[in-house]
Design a protein around this motif. Structure first.
Motif, mmCIF file in Angstrom:
data_model
loop_
_atom_site.group_PDB
_atom_site.id
_atom_site.type_symbol
_atom_site.label_atom_id
_atom_site.label_comp_id
_atom_site.label_asym_id
_atom_site.label_seq_id
_atom_site.Cartn_x
_atom_site.Cartn_y
_atom_site.Cartn_z
ATOM 1 N N UNK A 1 4.228 2.283 14.970
ATOM 2 C CA UNK A 1 3.195 3.013 15.684
ATOM 3 C C UNK A 1 2.129 2.083 16.245
ATOM 4 N N UNK A 2 1.731 1.132 15.410
ATOM 5 C CA UNK A 2 0.744 0.151 15.881
ATOM 6 C C UNK A 2 0.820 -1.091 15.019
ATOM 7 N N UNK A 3 0.115 -2.124 15.476
ATOM 8 C CA UNK A 3 0.094 -3.380 14.721
ATOM 9 C C UNK A 3 -1.198 -3.457 13.921
ATOM 10 N N UNK B 1 11.877 10.028 1.386
ATOM 11 C CA UNK B 1 11.790 9.614 2.794
ATOM 12 C C UNK B 1 11.868 8.104 2.913
ATOM 13 N N UNK B 2 11.224 7.431 1.975
ATOM 14 C CA UNK B 2 11.116 5.985 2.115
ATOM 15 C C UNK B 2 12.382 5.260 1.662
ATOM 16 N N UNK B 3 12.937 5.670 0.508
ATOM 17 C CA UNK B 3 14.075 4.929 -0.033
ATOM 18 C C UNK B 3 15.405 5.596 0.262
ATOM 19 N N UNK B 4 15.366 6.883 0.649
ATOM 20 C CA UNK B 4 16.568 7.531 1.158
ATOM 21 C C UNK B 4 17.622 7.917 0.130
ATOM 22 N N UNK B 5 17.385 7.621 -1.151
ATOM 23 C CA UNK B 5 18.383 8.004 -2.160
ATOM 24 C C UNK B 5 17.683 8.496 -3.426
ATOM 25 N N UNK C 1 0.822 -1.214 0.000
ATOM 26 C CA UNK C 1 0.000 0.000 0.000
ATOM 27 C C UNK C 1 0.857 1.266 0.000
ATOM 28 N N UNK C 2 1.981 1.239 0.737
ATOM 29 C CA UNK C 2 2.805 2.447 0.743
ATOM 30 C C UNK C 2 3.485 2.640 -0.613
ATOM 31 N N UNK C 3 4.022 1.540 -1.174
ATOM 32 C CA UNK C 3 4.616 1.685 -2.515
ATOM 33 C C UNK C 3 3.561 2.076 -3.529
ATOM 34 N N UNK C 4 2.404 1.452 -3.392
ATOM 35 C CA UNK C 4 1.312 1.749 -4.310
ATOM 36 C C UNK C 4 0.873 3.204 -4.238
ATOM 37 N N UNK D 1 6.212 6.407 9.153
ATOM 38 C CA UNK D 1 6.470 6.739 7.757
ATOM 39 C C UNK D 1 5.398 6.135 6.843
ATOM 40 N N UNK D 2 5.030 4.883 7.119
ATOM 41 C CA UNK D 2 3.958 4.240 6.331
ATOM 42 C C UNK D 2 2.687 5.082 6.397
ATOM 43 N N UNK D 3 2.362 5.512 7.608
ATOM 44 C CA UNK D 3 1.135 6.279 7.785
ATOM 45 C C UNK D 3 1.224 7.591 7.017
#
Lengths: 314, 238
Positions: free
Chosen positions: A150-152, A230-234, A16-19, A161-163
């Motif tokens: 943050x939570x499960x 933010x996610x992949x850092x490069x 979902x985050x990549x999407x 970051x996902x959120x």
């Protein structure tokens, strides 16, 4: 199969985050296609310029790859500035591409193939230009957000970051959708997409609508760019290539020309890639994505939602 | 003259669609342009609205040369068109289509705007009933009403109508022409392109006949209705 079942929720969160990032970039393809019936291959570089915009903004505020941002309020401040910089960089780039590469062709009524070749040329020129300027190696982003669980979600851990990525994407897309439905300019865009001649007869300035379309697509790509950083850092000169191809795939999967299709296509592609690579191995990730695309198009040639931007009802 | 066209040439690639067309429309008139399929009537309207480039000749509106004016600005000047084939926005509902007609207006929150809206719904009560229905799902007659109503929403000085009777049942054709007269009586000048010569000529103040890109005859509507050559070619009377 066992791996998929065991890690199903973890894969879902990653997918979902990549999407979300795919979906934001896909909007740019879908917007331009809806109005001009043109696949803007230079959009991947619009995204790439956005990643550099974010990077330069963060560096300009004194951060580097080794910095540690500890306070939450500072992190939010950095993020807002970087996001605005990315959106501005991508938005302006997209508008310039339209002005320099496509508008002269439109004025001469050039055939579709010429537009396509120009798009590929513009894409290559920009990425190679950045390669010459910045070199061909990765440049690292400062760590603004340190991912913390943050939570499960069932048994998957969801990080801050996902959120952030998921919510930013949803909010940006919702705003775009509302803009298209509620505002005068948004309706002008829809009118041109549905019937360019009739739109002109209503007093819609087609060139202005086209510029606006590129600008909006660019802003969405800029949003994707900061989230990607933010996610992949490069980032580097060709960071847009594979992502652009994936986002274009997502746009087609959801139904190109359809804004909500871009969202659904992006999320679906993110999920399918992650589930698929869990089943057949991650080296097959891209193959899984394209096999899915082909299968969907066999049964629904116009994509999952399959209506054009103009005809989208709501 | 409100609208003056003089010596207009228009090409499609190498094919010449209009040859030295001159035509004028005075304030308050209904002027009709009749002619067979392919005579160049639609091309003329497209050129007037700025959708077709003009190679030679001039178009003057209220004394101002607008030959090469941008299409969207002509709407602001007061030229509005209900195009052939109707050009409804299929993914917008009736209300949104009408609102698109007022796109160029600056007074969209004003009383005058609401009055125009009510006037259009008054002319076409069917549209009021179908307000939330999508353009693509309307019947042919309803689409024709919508395209005329939409063109009126910009408050035009001159309304260009391209074959409003096309594809409609005889009873509906009568109704549409009556509404065109009503619009004219409310103060809008009309340039009407038609193949239905009987109806169009009988309601026009003045009329022109077009053949293969040129104007071949002009006169009052009545005179052309009585003209033997017009009778034979366009009214199906020997």
């Amino acid at each position: 199969m066992d791996f998929l079942l065991k890690n199903f929720w973890e894969l879902t969160v990653t997918g979902l985050t990549q999407g979300s990032i795919y979906a934001l970039v896909a909007l740019g393809y879908t917007l331009v296609y809806g109005v001009l019936r043109l696949i803007n291959f230079a959009h991947s570089e619009v995204f790439m310029v956005g990643t550099f915009g974010a990077l330069f903004a963060l560096e300009g505020m004194g951060l580097n790859a080794n910095s540690d941002v500890t306070s939450a309020s500072a992190a939010i401040g950095y993020l807002i500035v970087a996001a605005l910089a990315a959106a501005a960089a991508s938005g302006v780039t997209a508008v310039i591409v339209e002005r320099v590469a496509y508008r002269p062709l439109r004025r001469r009524n050039a055939p579709t193939l010429v537009f396509l070749i120009t798009a590929i040329g513009a894409s290559l020129a920009m990425s190679e230009g950045f390669a010459i300027w910045r070199g061909r190696d990765n440049e690292a982003f400062p760590t603004v957000i340190d991912p913390k669980t943050q939570f499960k979600f069932f048994d998957a851990s969801v990080s801050n970051l996902d959120i952030l990525i998921f919510l930013t994407a949803i909010v940006m897309m919702f705003s775009l959708d509302t803009f298209m439905r509620r505002t005068r300019l948004g309706r002008g865009v829809r009118a041109v997409a549905q019937d360019p001649d009739s739109a002109a007869l209503m007093g819609v300035n087609k060139n202005r609508v086209i510029s606006l379309t590129f600008l909006l697509g660019g802003i969405m790509a800029g949003g994707a760019a900061i989230l990607y950083g933010l996610r992949f850092g490069v980032t580097k000169y060709d960071v847009g290539f594979l992502l652009g191809v994936k986002a274009f795939t997502a746009a087609v999967l959801g139904g190109i020309g359809n804004l909500r299709g871009a969202l659904i296509g992006g999320l679906a592609l993110g999920l399918v890639e992650n589930y698929g690579s869990a089943i057949v191995g991650s080296q097959w990730r891209d193959v899984v994505a394209y096999v899915t695309l082909v299968v969907v198009l066999m049964f629904r040639p116009t994509g999952i939602l399959g209506e054009s931007l103009g005809k989208a009802r709501a | 003259m409100l609208l003056e066209i003089s010596d207009l040439d228009v090409y499609y690639g190498r094919i010449q669609a209009l040859r030295g067309v001159s035509l004028s429309v005075d304030d308050g008139e209904i002027v009709t342009l009749i002619g067979a399929n392919g005579a160049g009537k639609t091309t003329l309207l497209r050129a007037l609205s700025g959708l077709r480039a003009v190679s030679r000749g001039t178009v003057t509106f209220e004394g101002k040369d607008i030959t090469h004016e941008r299409a969207d600005l002509r709407v602001v000047h007061g030229i509005s068109q209900a195009p052939e084939g109707r050009g409804i926005f299929p993914g917008m509902n009736v209300q949104e289509n009408l609102e698109m007609g007022a796109y160029s207006r600056k007074d969209r929150k004003s009383k005058a705007y609401r009055e125009d809206f009510d006037r259009v719904l008054g002319l076409f009560p069917r549209l009021a009933e179908r307000r939330r229905q999508f353009g693509g799902t309307l019947s042919g007659g309803e689409q024709q009403m919508l395209t005329i109503g939409r063109a009126l929403m910009s408050r035009p000085k001159v309304l260009l109508l391209d074959e409003p009777s096309m594809g409609l049942a005889p009873k509906l054709i009568q109704q549409i022409f009556t509404i065109v007269e009503e619009i004219n009586q409310q103060g809008t000048t009309v340039l009407l392109v038609e193949q239905n010569a009987q109806q169009a000529l009988s309601r026009a103040h003045r009329a022109y006949v077009m053949e293969t890109g040129s104007i071949v005859k002009e006169g009052t509507g009545k005179a052309l209705l009585a003209d033997p050559a017009v009778k034979e070619a366009y009214l199906g009377v020997a």
